[in-house]
Design an enzyme around this catalytic site. Structure first.
Site, PDB file in Angstrom:
ATOM      1  CB  SER A 156      -7.362  50.174 -49.949  1.00 17.98           C
ATOM      2  OG  SER A 156      -8.531  49.556 -49.323  1.00 17.98           O
TER       3      SER A 156
ATOM      4  CG  HIS B 229      -4.917  51.813 -53.570  1.00 18.15           C
ATOM      5  ND1 HIS B 229      -4.658  52.981 -52.596  1.00 18.15           N
ATOM      6  CD2 HIS B 229      -6.218  51.562 -53.242  1.00 18.15           C
ATOM      7  CE1 HIS B 229      -5.717  53.194 -52.085  1.00 18.15           C
ATOM      8  NE2 HIS B 229      -6.651  52.291 -52.509  1.00 18.15           N
TER       9      HIS B 229
ATOM     10  CE  LYS C 207      -7.236  55.783 -53.874  1.00 17.22           C
ATOM     11  NZ  LYS C 207      -8.222  56.496 -54.485  1.00 17.22           N
TER      12      LYS C 207
END
Length: 387
Positions: free
Chosen positions: A177, A205, A239
């Site tokens: 990250s 992610h 996300k």
């Protein structure tokens, strides 16, 4: 009443380490409003630009009308709705595993998986740059906690080969990250198979961004077509998916073990069903809207090219996370503040989130950013470099 706490805060502020919250007055997007001021934002994990998508808003409204607002209970009492159940089945199929299990957050998912699968007689092997939630989970599990240098598979193999632990668990971010780089997943899987270890892969992610149709880091072109039974896969849904929550996907016996033993799943109220209803729409958009990932790739390429002449190092990353290494805390804060004064938001990341001397700007790109947005950012950075 607490002078020691006040002193700690004063010291953190002196060192440029104190964190402050800001109140966003607009929906999440590439342009947001804070305290009445409009900003171009490179600070969000909304990688595909879905957080404010009209189809998701409509789906959330439909979910609220059908299921109400609150879930009312934990999953194991009577909070597990049709929306939750259907989404888990879709997520399992989407990620290529037999079963999936919803969690409220990625933090809770990591805590639940690690503490349910290993304990005092076991060992955890962790990349040194893993997310804080994985580190906290390892400490809570009371297993032996062994950290290896970032991406150092030789060191990992040595630890695995010499361990006499009852059960071995390797934990790693798939996309790191604060670095933006990608873990060597096939090699990690091979080591875990060789040394009879489980691999918990945190793809917070990568999900929605990487792999075929955005299915995540396990679907990269050079990866095996079928997942290893040693893999436990975690991804977040707030996300790239643009909503909220997380899920774990794995073999059936692993998921059933989590249902029985993961305390962060058992002892908390289920997320609102309307979110699961909206996430079904989100998965459809992730799967079909390849243009979003294409736009993201173009934005990454444009940023890299424009910052080639920058005095600061852009760390090697092919993901939406593009860290610009500044070094010192004060200088990093100065550059971040200079951008803010120009109407651009890029967070200054400082210790303890990153090592001392490695403070950086964490530039987060989105498919919603336009070429002129990238140009505006890079021109501002070049101005600040000579000021």
């Amino acid at each position: 009443m607490f002078p020691d706490l006040a002193e700690q805060l004063r010291v953190r502020e002196q060192q440029g380490l104190r964190r402050f919250r800001q109140v966003v007055e607009s929906p999440q997007a590439s342009h947001i409003t804070i305290d009445g001021c409009d900003y171009l934002a490179f600070s969000s994990n909304d990688y595909l630009g879905l957080a404010n998508h009209p189809d998701l808003i409509q789906s959330a409204c439909e979910g609220a009308q059908r299921y109400g607002v609150g879930a009312g209970a934990s999953h194991l009492i009577n909070g597990h709705s049709t929306a939750h159940h259907d989404l888990e089945q879709v997520l399992a199929q989407f990620s290529g595993f037999p079963k999936a299990l919803l969690f409220s957050t990625g933090y809770m998912a990591n805590i639940g998986v690690v503490t349910a699968l290993v304990g005092r007689e076991d060992a955890i092997f962790a990349d040194k740059l893993n997310h804080a939630s994985l580190n906290d989970a390892a400490l809570l599990s009371r297993a032996k906690f062994i950290r290896y240098p970032h991406l150092d598979l030789a060191a990992l193999e040595q630890h695995l080969a010499t361990s006499n632990a009852r059960r071995k668990l390797v934990i790693s971010d798939a996309v790191f990250s604060m670095e933006g780089d990608i873990a060597p997943v096939p090699q990690l899987v091979a080591l875990c198979e060789q040394y009879h270890a489980l691999l918990l892969l945190d793809d917070a992610h990568g999900f929605g961004v990487l792999g075929k149709q955005g299915r995540g880091s396990l679907f990269m072109p050079d990866h095996p077509k079928q997942h290893s039974p040693n893999v436990v896969y975690m991804a977040t849904l707030g996300k790239a998916a643009g909503v909220f929550g997380a899920f774990v996907a794995a073999q059936t016996e692993v998921i059933e073990t989590l249902i029985q033993s993961a305390r962060s799943y058992i002892y908390t109220t289920a997320t609102p069903s309307l979110l699961s209803h909206a996430l079904s729409t989100s998965l459809r958009l992730i799967e079909q809207d390849e243009w979003r990932r294409d736009a993201l790739a173009r934005n990454i390429a444009q940023l890299k090219e424009a910052l080639q002449s920058s005095p600061w190092q852009l760390l090697p990353s092919s993901t939406p996370i593009q860290p610009l290494l500044i070094g010192g805390n004060a200088e990093t804060v100065r550059i971040s503040q200079g951008l803010r004064e120009r109407g651009i938001l890029v967070p200054a990341i400082r210790p303890p989130t990153v090592p001392q001397g490695m403070a950086r700007l964490r530039i987060s790109l989105s498919a919603a950013h336009q070429p002129h947005d990238i140009l505006r950012l890079t021109q501002a950075l070049h101005e600040l470099a000579v000021s």
